[in-house]
Design a protein around this motif. Structure first.
Motif, PDB file in Angstrom:
ATOM      1  N   GLU A   1      -9.103   4.452  -0.249  1.00 43.73           N
ATOM      2  CA  GLU A   1      -9.170   4.053   1.151  1.00 43.73           C
ATOM      3  C   GLU A   1      -7.808   4.313   1.786  1.00 43.73           C
ATOM      4  O   GLU A   1      -6.774   3.902   1.251  1.00 43.73           O
ATOM      5  CB  GLU A   1      -9.574   2.590   1.286  1.00 43.73           C
ATOM      6  CG  GLU A   1     -10.989   2.349   0.764  1.00 43.73           C
ATOM      7  CD  GLU A   1     -11.519   0.960   1.052  1.00 43.73           C
ATOM      8  OE1 GLU A   1     -10.785   0.155   1.664  1.00 43.73           O
ATOM      9  OE2 GLU A   1     -12.665   0.693   0.663  1.00 43.73           O
TER      10      GLU A   1
ATOM     11  N   TRP B   1      -9.250   1.468   8.154  1.00 39.30           N
ATOM     12  CA  TRP B   1      -9.386   1.963   6.790  1.00 39.30           C
ATOM     13  C   TRP B   1     -10.565   2.922   6.709  1.00 39.30           C
ATOM     14  O   TRP B   1     -11.665   2.612   7.171  1.00 39.30           O
ATOM     15  CB  TRP B   1      -9.600   0.814   5.814  1.00 39.30           C
ATOM     16  CG  TRP B   1      -8.382  -0.020   5.580  1.00 39.30           C
ATOM     17  CD1 TRP B   1      -8.107  -1.238   6.134  1.00 39.30           C
ATOM     18  CD2 TRP B   1      -7.271   0.310   4.746  1.00 39.30           C
ATOM     19  NE1 TRP B   1      -6.887  -1.691   5.690  1.00 39.30           N
ATOM     20  CE2 TRP B   1      -6.350  -0.760   4.836  1.00 39.30           C
ATOM     21  CE3 TRP B   1      -6.955   1.398   3.936  1.00 39.30           C
ATOM     22  CZ2 TRP B   1      -5.139  -0.772   4.134  1.00 39.30           C
ATOM     23  CZ3 TRP B   1      -5.755   1.391   3.239  1.00 39.30           C
ATOM     24  CH2 TRP B   1      -4.868   0.323   3.334  1.00 39.30           C
TER      25      TRP B   1
ATOM     26  N   TYR C   1       0.797  -1.212   0.000  1.00 38.90           N
ATOM     27  CA  TYR C   1       0.000   0.000   0.000  1.00 38.90           C
ATOM     28  C   TYR C   1       0.842   1.280   0.000  1.00 38.90           C
ATOM     29  O   TYR C   1       0.317   2.363   0.234  1.00 38.90           O
ATOM     30  CB  TYR C   1      -0.927   0.011   1.214  1.00 38.90           C
ATOM     31  CG  TYR C   1      -1.892  -1.150   1.261  1.00 38.90           C
ATOM     32  CD1 TYR C   1      -2.654  -1.505   0.150  1.00 38.90           C
ATOM     33  CD2 TYR C   1      -2.037  -1.899   2.431  1.00 38.90           C
ATOM     34  CE1 TYR C   1      -3.544  -2.573   0.203  1.00 38.90           C
ATOM     35  CE2 TYR C   1      -2.926  -2.966   2.490  1.00 38.90           C
ATOM     36  CZ  TYR C   1      -3.677  -3.300   1.374  1.00 38.90           C
ATOM     37  OH  TYR C   1      -4.559  -4.349   1.429  1.00 38.90           O
TER      38      TYR C   1
ATOM     39  N   HIS D   1      -5.358   4.246   5.308  1.00 39.14           N
ATOM     40  CA  HIS D   1      -5.199   3.606   6.616  1.00 39.14           C
ATOM     41  C   HIS D   1      -4.765   4.662   7.622  1.00 39.14           C
ATOM     42  O   HIS D   1      -3.689   5.246   7.517  1.00 39.14           O
ATOM     43  CB  HIS D   1      -4.165   2.482   6.540  1.00 39.14           C
ATOM     44  CG  HIS D   1      -4.252   1.537   7.695  1.00 39.14           C
ATOM     45  ND1 HIS D   1      -3.378   1.561   8.751  1.00 39.14           N
ATOM     46  CD2 HIS D   1      -5.151   0.542   7.971  1.00 39.14           C
ATOM     47  CE1 HIS D   1      -3.712   0.627   9.618  1.00 39.14           C
ATOM     48  NE2 HIS D   1      -4.778  -0.003   9.180  1.00 39.14           N
TER      49      HIS D   1
ATOM     50  N   THR E   1     -11.532  -4.115  -3.354  1.00 36.95           N
ATOM     51  CA  THR E   1     -10.332  -3.298  -3.200  1.00 36.95           C
ATOM     52  C   THR E   1      -9.158  -3.868  -3.987  1.00 36.95           C
ATOM     53  O   THR E   1      -9.065  -5.078  -4.211  1.00 36.95           O
ATOM     54  CB  THR E   1      -9.936  -3.165  -1.721  1.00 36.95           C
ATOM     55  OG1 THR E   1      -9.682  -4.469  -1.181  1.00 36.95           O
ATOM     56  CG2 THR E   1     -11.022  -2.474  -0.925  1.00 36.95           C
TER      57      THR E   1
ATOM     58  N   CYS F   1      -2.391   3.484   1.453  1.00 38.00           N
ATOM     59  CA  CYS F   1      -3.714   3.676   0.837  1.00 38.00           C
ATOM     60  C   CYS F   1      -3.932   2.605  -0.218  1.00 38.00           C
ATOM     61  O   CYS F   1      -2.992   1.983  -0.705  1.00 38.00           O
ATOM     62  CB  CYS F   1      -3.840   5.071   0.223  1.00 38.00           C
ATOM     63  SG  CYS F   1      -2.604   5.464  -1.030  1.00 38.00           S
TER      64      CYS F   1
END
Length: 256
Positions: free
Chosen positions: A123, A130, A5, A125, A191, A89
């Motif tokens: 999204e 989240w 991420y 974190h 996702t 993210c």
């Protein structure tokens, strides 16, 4: 399965000169994480205007250079900025009913638009969980114009907005999820670590329809958005019935 991420990708090209210069000039890297998220988010929300680029799958550096974008392209830029600031993210893909774009898409070509339009949000974190970030899509001038045009409405699903709280939507970063197009969603793809992985599987704006969009239709749409931004909101044929979500709230809640 492991997830990544934070890495750069061809679309999340946060090591490009323009993005590095922006982050350095704004001094964002030295902020606490809450403020880093907010700085990137508010920049994309209001300094990158709502508008339509040549394609969904554009590198973040190109979106920054354009200075405008819609849900997917503004989301790519936001993700790149967040990762440049060491904020984890990911990408969440959906489709929205084309009714959400009514009033922006000219009525002459509206029947040609696909019924289901690719949509996404970011999204992030933060604080161990989240959060959904979607409220950055409309810049404040567009949102304010819609609020002034429909002062008595709470629900609106047109002109690029899909919300049940038009006058007070959750669009400013305050450490919580934000939304401005949620009520138009009609399918959930789930996702993805990055937008590159999503667009490798899901694309629109292809063939002759895509060519017409890139060369002609999007410029028409951008002129209509600029018109809305100045308070001249186009009238939608059919009146009130075309300003509400095409699916029920219960169906939407099942999706998200």
């Amino acid at each position: 399965m492991s997830h990544d991420y934070l890495s750069a990708t061809p679309l999340l090209d946060y090591q490009s000169a323009g993005i590095r210069a922006l982050v350095e000039q704004r001094g964002w890297a030295g902020l606490p994480s809450m403020e880093r998220i907010g700085a990137a988010y508010e920049f994309v929300r209001n300094e990158i205007l709502f508008g339509y680029n040549t394609d969904d799958a554009l590198p973040a550096s190109k979106v920054l250079a354009d200075g405008y974008g819609q849900c997917n392209t503004k989301g790519t830029l936001l993700m790149a900025l967040l990762r440049a600031l060491d904020i984890p993210c990911r990408f969440h893909g959906f489709t929205i009913d084309k009714g959400l774009q009514r009033g922006v898409v000219p009525e002459l070509v509206y029947p040609l638009a696909p019924r289901n339009i690719i949509h996404s949000w970011v999204e992030v974190h933060h604080d161990g969980k989240w959060l959904d970030l979607e409220g950055f899509i409309l810049d404040q001038e567009v949102l304010s114009a819609l609020q002034a045009k429909f002062p008595e409405r709470t629900s609106l699903c047109a002109y690029g907005a899909g919300t049940d709280c038009l006058q007070k939507p959750n669009v400013a970063w305050a450490g919580k999820s934000t939304y401005i197009q949620k009520t138009g969603i009609n399918h959930d793809f789930g996702t993805f670590d990055n937008p590159d992985a999503f667009y490798a599987q899901h694309r629109q704006l292809l063939g002759l329809r895509g060519l017409a969009y890139r060369l002609f239709i999007r410029h028409w749409m951008n002129r209509r958005v600029a018109q809305i931004r100045t308070g001249r909101v186009p009238t939608i044929p059919g009146g009130e019935s075309n300003l509400v979500p095409p699916v029920s709230v219960s169906q939407i809640n099942e999706v998200v």
